[in-house]
Design an enzyme around this catalytic site. Sequence first.
Site, short mmCIF file in Angstrom:
data_model
loop_
_atom_site.label_atom_id
_atom_site.label_comp_id
_atom_site.label_asym_id
_atom_site.label_seq_id
_atom_site.Cartn_x
_atom_site.Cartn_y
_atom_site.Cartn_z
N GLU A 274 0.83 -1.20 0.00
CA GLU A 274 0.00 0.00 0.00
C GLU A 274 0.87 1.25 0.00
OE1 GLU A 274 -3.63 1.92 2.72
OE2 GLU A 274 -2.22 0.48 3.60
N LYS A 352 -9.53 2.84 -3.54
CA LYS A 352 -10.07 2.27 -2.32
C LYS A 352 -11.48 2.78 -2.04
CE LYS A 352 -8.65 1.44 2.50
NZ LYS A 352 -7.62 1.76 3.53
N CYS A 410 -5.73 -2.74 2.37
CA CYS A 410 -5.66 -2.64 3.82
C CYS A 410 -6.99 -2.95 4.53
CB CYS A 410 -5.12 -1.27 4.20
SG CYS A 410 -4.68 -1.10 5.95
#
Length: 534
Positions: A274, A352, A410
């Site tokens: 990430e 995301k 994540c």
Amino acid sequence: MSDADKGAWPRLLSRTFFLPLLSGLLLGISFPTWPTVHLEPLAWIALVPLLLSLEHEERFGPFFRKSWMAMLLFCLITLWWVCLATMVGGILTVFVQSLFSSVPLVVFYYFKKRAGFRSALLALPFIWTGWEWAYMQQDFSLGWLTFGNSQANLLWMVQYADLTGVWGISFWLLTFNVLALLLFRGKETFQVKAGIVMVMLVMIATPLFYARQVFRNTALDNTYSKVRVALVQPDIDPHEKWDGLGPEETLSRLYSLTGQAVRGERPELIIWPETAIPFYIRLPENKPYMDSVMRMVMRWDAPLLTGFPDEVPVFPNSARGEAVAASGVEYAAYNASMLLRPAGGPVQIYRKMRLVPFGERVPYSEYFPWLEKLSFSMSGISSWAKGRETTVMRFTSREGQLVRMANIICYESIFPGQVSKFVRRGAQFLTLVTNDGWYGTSYGPWQHAAIGRLRCIENRRAMARCANTGVTLFYDTCGRSYAETPWWQQSVLTADVPLESGITFYTIHPDLVPQACLGIAGVLALAAVVRKRR
């Protein structure tokens, strides 16, 4: 000691906070910590002390205080490590999460007042499971402490998640807790007690038999196609990455580690973690860096999946107008990942979609921009915009096979429905890029990794998990780890990842169990109201 004295002790204990705090302790230590600690079975009885203390509590004030104290200790034990990254954010996270975790117990109180304690107990598994799902549908949700997550490392007991998802595990645990309480209270007849014991034994045995069959079938099925994947763990301090290293040194470290993997292992896919590239590499002024990365991809002759911050121009009347409202600028910033292929072609980008509340994005700030003042972001960039598209990335293996994968960023791995969308759209395996360096050597990263196991089991998809530092590993379709790197070391991990195209019952119906629980809870609530009026 007289019989009266013997009966006084349980009543005395039920009036204190001892039993609620005992439940909070059992709940907290039953959740995943370090991989060598296995206290998961405690979750099967963790609620018994709390429920026992609430049986004769008629006033709402004491009832709520006991419930909240149990949930507060539970949240403190499981989430204290958030304070290592942000003290204010960690304290708020524990406090707010404890309030949300108390909601099903508040509903339980009103059931108890209208239908009695025993009827409320029978409704509790439906109330709790339905609430966990409903809570995760809104932006304030942390969602980390879903009850079923406590069993993530107890692989023999959770393989049925491919049918029910984590929601079925929560329901199973709650039902077992209720049965254990009914048995412990000692108010049932011998025949009822014998029946309860039989049901509890079946509840223990059934998951074991199911898991045995799953593991046997997995061992016999060697027909999987596979793709060789290299995970690069650069071990860069997260604060230093954003504020100190700079583009040249960051990319140089990533190039060096990746070059070692390519020479020794010939991977078909390379993954960086990430925000491995911690700057807006797609902006025109950073084109030399983008060209540099692309040249390396062509030299390695393997696709590269990497996390990076993406910045997209937004126009007032565009579909992304909400991002402008949130950021207050003409560009919307995203926590994103991209796939670069050696043959060239369009860059495949995923942005995301589920963002950490207040850390990455203040919930509902698109409607109330002043809420941005409540952000407690760490190093890096806060106020990310929300991605809108479930992007399944594609590349071609060395054998010429088209490979489809999901990239989860994540925190998104704790959302079951989010991951199942990728699989329904054709993803053959899961990748997860993360940065666990914020939390030192606490058990936070291990807890995060453990929850990811459940996504593998629910959808029967293998996972390649790449961390900046922390827990970099591979899971198979049963959630078993088969390769792993050490903490706080620059390293590269390479392994074969099986490709799966089958769809589980859960993947097709990800919300069936919790929505059914909500419906049943509603029917029981209506019945309780009617019964009270009569």
